[in-house]
Design an enzyme around this catalytic site. Sequence first.
Site: not given
Ligand code: GLV
Ligand code: GLV
Length: 327
Positions: A162, A241-242, A271, A289, A291
């Site tokens: 990502i 991300a988180r 969350e 959330h 994404g």
């Molecule tokens: C979403 O947050 C995922 O991890 O797929």
């Molecule tokens: C997740 O898909 C990552 O490696 O960023």
Amino acid sequence: MSSNNSKTKIFVTRKIPQPGLDMLKEHYEVIVNPHNRVLSKDELLDGVRTADGLLCLLTDDITAEVMDINPNLKVISNYAVGYNNIDVEAATKRGIQVTNTPGVLTDTTADLAWALIMAVGRRVVEGDVFTREGRFEGWDPMLLLGTDITGKTLGIIGMGRIGQAVARRAMGFDMRILYHDMAPVPVAEEEYQAEFVALDELLRQSDFVTIHAPLTDETRHMIGRRELSVMKKMAYLVNTARGPLVDEEALVEALRDGIIAGAGLDVYENEPRLASGLAELPNTVILPHLGSATLETRTKMATMAAANLVAALEGKRPPHIVNPEVL
Ligand code: GLV
Ligand code: GLV
């Protein structure tokens, strides 16, 4: 002869796009959470009790206790790339395979990180509210001035799939790219001229800081009060991300006190709750959330999660296994 009793059972903790469910129904007896909400712990335990395979979401806390309710549980297929909601170590100890859905949501998540970068930098949501409220009285030289994105410095924390997709998009904005990760990522340096730096250096130099790291014990609160104070006063923080990667209380303080200029957030520490004061801050764009939330990507995640589950139950290597040591 296979009786109904011996039919392999799958428990799905929430309705996901139909193509994934259809794949499972071809082979197995499938029980899907009938409610449009996260299951309570007791409901989760009840569902897992008789299941050979579990398809779960990032909102389900899959602890050792959940695994121990059913000694026949063979696979936990997470409908997400991140799997911090699963006690993987406990699963491995019990010989349970854990799978996830990487890759299919990479571009979709990178697109949303960019939507947040642009929305906070150019005050898109503030401007929308302003216009809807009937406050637009004509072009104004000083109205809602934001900050340029083109030519600025982008700091990427976590240069995985990502992070790299975010970097690829940044090249179209002529940005200088800094990144931090546990080790240098040569492909990012070759393809995107990204420069590997220490976290503090990234925070000190970047105009936009975007987080794409997994949540682990090591990364929890990696951005706290001290890190925010290292950032430029005119910088923006973006997190898709988180939530727990950021100390959200410290972030609210930093946004309120002008330690940083703004934030674009898709994820939160607790969350669906938000830290007190966050929703009142005008210099933030806050999303629920989203994404991976496109029809195409959620459908691909559903078929990938189903394919992982089917492979595990058929004794084949799942395409995306998190703990291959159990095989
Ligand atoms: C979403 O947050 C995922 O991890 O797929
Ligand atoms: C997740 O898909 C990552 O490696 O960023």
